[in-house]
Scaffold this motif. Structure first.
Motif, PDB file in Angstrom:
ATOM      1  N   HIS A   1       2.682   8.697  -7.556  1.00 54.80           N
ATOM      2  CA  HIS A   1       3.082   9.716  -6.539  1.00 54.80           C
ATOM      3  C   HIS A   1       1.940   9.664  -5.732  1.00 54.80           C
ATOM      4  N   TYR A   2       2.309   9.463  -4.049  1.00 56.58           N
ATOM      5  CA  TYR A   2       1.109   9.439  -3.248  1.00 56.58           C
ATOM      6  C   TYR A   2       1.815   9.986  -1.956  1.00 56.58           C
ATOM      7  N   ARG A   3       0.754  11.287  -1.670  1.00 59.87           N
ATOM      8  CA  ARG A   3       1.119  12.277  -0.577  1.00 59.87           C
ATOM      9  C   ARG A   3       2.600  12.548  -0.311  1.00 59.87           C
ATOM     10  N   GLY A   4       3.251  13.099  -1.441  1.00 59.66           N
ATOM     11  CA  GLY A   4       4.542  13.421  -1.137  1.00 59.66           C
ATOM     12  C   GLY A   4       5.605  12.470  -1.267  1.00 59.66           C
ATOM     13  N   ARG A   5       5.524  11.137  -1.741  1.00 57.91           N
ATOM     14  CA  ARG A   5       6.457  10.359  -2.039  1.00 57.91           C
ATOM     15  C   ARG A   5       6.022   9.332  -3.024  1.00 57.91           C
ATOM     16  N   ILE A   6       7.111   8.639  -3.441  1.00 55.05           N
ATOM     17  CA  ILE A   6       6.822   7.837  -4.625  1.00 55.05           C
ATOM     18  C   ILE A   6       6.852   6.318  -4.167  1.00 55.05           C
ATOM     19  N   ILE A   7       5.742   5.540  -4.536  1.00 56.41           N
ATOM     20  CA  ILE A   7       5.405   4.217  -3.918  1.00 56.41           C
ATOM     21  C   ILE A   7       5.457   3.120  -5.163  1.00 56.41           C
ATOM     22  N   PRO A   8       5.781   1.987  -5.024  1.00 53.55           N
ATOM     23  CA  PRO A   8       5.575   0.860  -5.941  1.00 53.55           C
ATOM     24  C   PRO A   8       4.133   0.536  -6.025  1.00 53.55           C
ATOM     25  N   LEU A   9       3.677   0.232  -7.054  1.00 52.27           N
ATOM     26  CA  LEU A   9       2.402  -0.360  -7.378  1.00 52.27           C
ATOM     27  C   LEU A   9       2.253  -1.834  -7.580  1.00 52.27           C
ATOM     28  N   ILE A  10       1.800  -2.737  -6.688  1.00 55.23           N
ATOM     29  CA  ILE A  10       1.734  -4.193  -6.810  1.00 55.23           C
ATOM     30  C   ILE A  10       0.233  -4.618  -7.191  1.00 55.23           C
ATOM     31  N   HIS A  11       0.018  -5.212  -8.151  1.00 54.27           N
ATOM     32  CA  HIS A  11      -1.226  -5.949  -8.903  1.00 54.27           C
ATOM     33  C   HIS A  11      -1.373  -7.240  -7.874  1.00 54.27           C
ATOM     34  N   LEU A  12      -2.329  -7.213  -7.018  1.00 55.55           N
ATOM     35  CA  LEU A  12      -2.195  -8.335  -6.241  1.00 55.55           C
ATOM     36  C   LEU A  12      -2.777  -9.702  -6.975  1.00 55.55           C
ATOM     37  N   SER A  13      -3.717  -9.700  -7.899  1.00 58.47           N
ATOM     38  CA  SER A  13      -4.290 -10.711  -8.286  1.00 58.47           C
ATOM     39  C   SER A  13      -3.142 -11.355  -9.446  1.00 58.47           C
ATOM     40  N   ARG A  14      -2.463 -10.418  -9.916  1.00 60.52           N
ATOM     41  CA  ARG A  14      -1.244 -10.974 -10.906  1.00 60.52           C
ATOM     42  C   ARG A  14      -0.173 -11.633 -10.145  1.00 60.52           C
ATOM     43  N   ARG A  15       0.123 -10.949  -8.720  1.00 57.48           N
ATOM     44  CA  ARG A  15       1.361 -11.597  -8.070  1.00 57.48           C
ATOM     45  C   ARG A  15       0.629 -12.887  -7.471  1.00 57.48           C
ATOM     46  N   ILE A  16      -0.581 -12.975  -7.087  1.00 59.05           N
ATOM     47  CA  ILE A  16      -1.156 -14.341  -6.443  1.00 59.05           C
ATOM     48  C   ILE A  16      -1.046 -15.123  -7.682  1.00 59.05           C
ATOM     49  N   LYS A  17      -1.335 -15.078  -8.936  1.00 64.10           N
ATOM     50  CA  LYS A  17      -1.569 -15.665 -10.042  1.00 64.10           C
ATOM     51  C   LYS A  17      -3.007 -16.235 -10.029  1.00 64.10           C
ATOM     52  N   LEU A  18      -3.838 -15.319  -9.835  1.00 62.11           N
ATOM     53  CA  LEU A  18      -5.403 -15.762  -9.960  1.00 62.11           C
ATOM     54  C   LEU A  18      -5.818 -15.962 -11.607  1.00 62.11           C
ATOM     55  N   PRO A  19      -6.560 -16.797 -11.537  1.00 61.23           N
ATOM     56  CA  PRO A  19      -7.392 -16.984 -13.025  1.00 61.23           C
ATOM     57  C   PRO A  19      -7.844 -15.488 -13.871  1.00 61.23           C
ATOM     58  N   LYS A  20      -8.345 -14.736 -12.954  1.00 69.03           N
ATOM     59  CA  LYS A  20      -8.652 -13.394 -13.448  1.00 69.03           C
ATOM     60  C   LYS A  20      -7.945 -12.271 -12.882  1.00 69.03           C
ATOM     61  N   ALA A  21      -7.642 -11.341 -13.636  1.00 69.44           N
ATOM     62  CA  ALA A  21      -6.808 -10.123 -13.355  1.00 69.44           C
ATOM     63  C   ALA A  21      -7.807  -9.309 -12.343  1.00 69.44           C
ATOM     64  N   GLY A  22      -8.983  -9.182 -12.570  1.00 74.96           N
ATOM     65  CA  GLY A  22     -10.015  -8.135 -11.915  1.00 74.96           C
ATOM     66  C   GLY A  22      -9.689  -6.703 -12.566  1.00 74.96           C
ATOM     67  N   ARG A  23     -10.576  -5.819 -11.843  1.00 73.92           N
ATOM     68  CA  ARG A  23     -10.519  -4.453 -12.160  1.00 73.92           C
ATOM     69  C   ARG A  23      -9.100  -3.831 -11.701  1.00 73.92           C
ATOM     70  N   ALA A  24      -8.854  -4.308 -10.467  1.00 74.32           N
ATOM     71  CA  ALA A  24      -7.642  -3.446  -9.710  1.00 74.32           C
ATOM     72  C   ALA A  24      -7.862  -1.886  -9.604  1.00 74.32           C
ATOM     73  N   GLY A  25      -8.996  -1.572  -9.593  1.00 76.18           N
ATOM     74  CA  GLY A  25      -9.238   0.052  -9.456  1.00 76.18           C
ATOM     75  C   GLY A  25      -8.875   0.725  -8.266  1.00 76.18           C
ATOM     76  N   LEU A  26      -8.768  -0.074  -7.221  1.00 77.45           N
ATOM     77  CA  LEU A  26      -8.525   0.712  -5.838  1.00 77.45           C
ATOM     78  C   LEU A  26      -7.293   0.326  -5.234  1.00 77.45           C
ATOM     79  N   MET A  27      -6.770   1.121  -4.326  1.00 78.52           N
ATOM     80  CA  MET A  27      -5.353   0.886  -3.829  1.00 78.52           C
ATOM     81  C   MET A  27      -5.144   0.924  -2.450  1.00 78.52           C
TER      82      MET A  27
END
Length: 616
Positions: A206-232
């Motif tokens: 939930h973000y500012r009155g609407r529902i949004i999908p969350l995309i983990h970019l490093s997984r989508r790009i298939k990088l060797p490391k997933a990273g922290r992914a703590g920001l959006m």
């Protein structure tokens, strides 16, 4: 207000409206029905009648219930043989206002899950239980999936970019058009997972009155490391907002402070075709809308082989006229490239890795204002070079194909005469090897870099392993298991057996064919099984006969030599020594160099027909 039943299905929280079911009942025993579909949990007794129960978890795409602890039934009918669904775990009832009910984004929406309810700042997906029950009764048991498609998204063009947002994902720096990203990165809210979604989709938030999908970019790009992914980042892609999870936000850069370049075709994919250059840093530019969408709206790009137009005449000249070659070290062994295709060689320069490319392409580097792919030809042998600052790069050009090839050392060009030029003893597709030539006791390959880069795949690695010598195996490198197949040795041994059978049937084998058989026999030496007992007995009997014939021959020769020595004295001894010297020189002239890839198989020595001079 409306009552919502909160269920825990496979560790994921879902909701079912209470007014859409008749009752919630307990169940004591459940018997699995043999040969029944996975969605059927089993059979039980309810109100003195036998019933069949569907597994709610399986029906929405999750794992079956554990059958441990207390199971419950969501009753939707009192007359059907399948009255409802079985679930495990506790059921919690909460009140939800209409203002806390939101639509699921189209990107993740399915006929069974179209809405969600906000409870304790967490979106809870709501199952359309009535529709699901109808699907079970009509034997439509396959749960529907979302299409994961971004509608209304246009492909990225350089002219439309005014600024870029720089960020870190999976420990690597990238850029994206800043026009799609609304503001600086923020902390993502509580996320809710869903069934049947790709690994790179973290769920919904939930973000500012609407529902949004969350995309983990490093997984989508298939990088060797997933990273922290703590920001959006919140980005407007097509007609919907998306949350893009990254490690850190490096801010915005305007195009006046950087250069935008097109990536070479070898390093491009449909969601990454450009790069931003800032000083000496190369930032691949990600088209986030195309990246997130599972299927593109625009036409796919032409195949990679059609995007290059090689123009080298080396293949036409080879074997017909003298040619020049430029040698270089590949896994510690000298091989060569056509001198006409090598423009320059220099100390290795900085390059950066790019995702979603073939293993042969280890990165991209800037050279004379252009971005060029960096190639590691050791990948052809299933290995990755261990690069040091003393290594070099060779600039290779073939038509509009240009690339930088890394090597431990590059050497001056040299000429090959026509008699020195040989064909390769193995059949390789796409002319990835022009030919070979003897040098001292080895044979060196002349590689076609453009064909190797454009047509590289695992099958090509499998063919090249036949030319992997012991020196190359011992060179400092890292084995790439993904490029090696475990059944290669057996197939190589089988090929060697066929090669040896062909040699026995054909008379007058040429030099190139002899080299092919020798290389194949060397490969198969460690993997061909031993002979059968019958063949061993046959070989032993043959050896016994040959031994007797050899002894008789030696006796005759010794008697003849004695007569000659008695008649001629020292002159006969000198004649014998000179004759042996001539035979030795002729043998050395006729002996062909063996491949450095595998040791040649030495022929068995023939019985001596003349005794050594000192025995006379």
């Amino acid at each position: 207000m409306r009552e919502l039943l909160l269920l825990n299905l496979g560790g994921i929280r879902y909701g079912v409206w209470k007014d859409e079911i008749l009752a919630v009942r307990g169940i004591e025993t459940l018997h699995r029905l043999p040969l029944s579909p996975t969605c059927i949990a089993g059979m039980s007794i309810l109100d003195d009648r036998t019933i069949t129960l569907a597994d709610l978890s399986v029906c929405i795409g999750l794992s079956p219930i554990t059958r441990r602890g207390k199971n419950r039934i969501l009753v939707l009918s009192e007359e059907e043989k399948v009255p409802g669904f079985i679930i495990d775990g506790e059921i919690k009832e909460v009140s939800i206002s209409s203002s806390d009910v939101f639509d699921i984004p189209d990107y993740l929406k399915t006929p069974l899950i179209k809405t969600c309810a906000l409870h304790a700042s967490e979106p809870v997906p709501i199952i359309d239980i009535a529709l699901l029950y109808d699907r079970v009764l009509t034997a439509d048991r396959e749960p529907p999936m979302a299409d994961f498609h971004v509608t209304g998204q246009r492909p990225l063009s350089l002219s439309s970019i005014r600024s870029v947002r720089v960020f870190v994902s999976g420990g690597e720096s990238f850029a994206a058009p800043a026009g799609d990203i609304k503001h600086d990165a923020v902390k993502p809210g509580r996320a809710s997972r869903l069934a049947l979604i790709p690994p790179y989709v973290n769920g919904i938030a939930h973000y500012r009155g609407r529902i949004i999908p969350l995309i983990h970019l490093s997984r989508r790009i298939k990088l060797p490391k997933a990273g922290r992914a703590g920001l959006m980042f919140v980005a407007r892609l097509g007609k919907e907002d998306f949350g893009l999870l990254v490690d850190s936000d490096k801010g915005k850069l305007y195009t006046r402070n950087l250069k935008l370049k097109e990536l070479p075709p070898l390093t491009q994919c449909r969601w990454m075709r450009f790069a931003a250059l800032r000083r000496k840093e190369i930032l691949p530019l990600i088209d986030t809308g195309v990246l997130v969408s599972a299927s593109p709206e625009h036409e796919e790009e032409m195949p990679l082989p059609d995007r290059y137009k090689p123009a080298s005449r080396f293949g036409e000249q080879y074997g017909r006229e003298d040619v020049g070659v430029a040698e270089f070290l590949l896994l510690g062994v000298r091989h060569a490239l056509p001198a006409s295709e090598v423009v320059d060689s220099f100390r290795i320069k900085q390059y950066r890795r790019v995702p979603n490319v073939e293993p042969l392409v280890i990165g991209v580097a800037e050279h004379d204002g252009d971005l060029l792919p960096v190639l590691d030809l050791a990948m052809c042998f299933g290995r990755r070079s261990i690069v040091t600052p003393t290594w070099q790069m060779m600039l290779v050009k073939n038509g509009d194909f240009r690339a930088l090839v890394i090597t431990e050392e590059a050497f001056e060009a040299s000429q090959l005469t026509v008699p020195q030029q040989r064909g390769v003893p193995i059949v390789l597709p796409h002319s990835v090897v022009y030919g070979c030539y003897p040098a001292a006791a080895t044979v060196r390959l002349i590689l076609n870099v453009e064909a190797l880069a454009v047509h590289f795949d695992k099958a090509l690695v499998k063919e090249f392993l036949a030319a992997l010598s012991k020196e190359m195996e011992q060179a400092p490198s890292e084995i790439v298991p993904a490029l090696l197949e475990p059944d290669f040795e057996a197939e190589a041994a089988e090929a060697a057996v066929f090669a040896e059978e062909g040699e026995e049937e054909e008379e007058g084998v040429g030099v190139e064919d002899e080299m092919a058989v020798a290389a194949a026999a060397g490969i198969a030496a460690a993997s061909v099984p031993g002979e059968s007992e019958e063949s061993k007995e046959f070989i032993e009997s043959e050896e016994l006969i040959e031994s007797k014939e050899s002894e008789e021959s030696e006796e005759v020769v010794e008697s003849d030599d004695t007569v000659v020595a008695g008649a001629g004295g020292e002159e006969s001894v000198e004649s014998l020594e000179s004759q042996e010297l001539v035979e030795s020189q002729e043998s050395e002239e006729l002996e062909e160099p063996a491949y450095d890839t595998e040791p040649a198989v030495a022929p068995e020595p023939e019985p001596e027909t003349m005794a050594p001079a000192e025995e006379v």
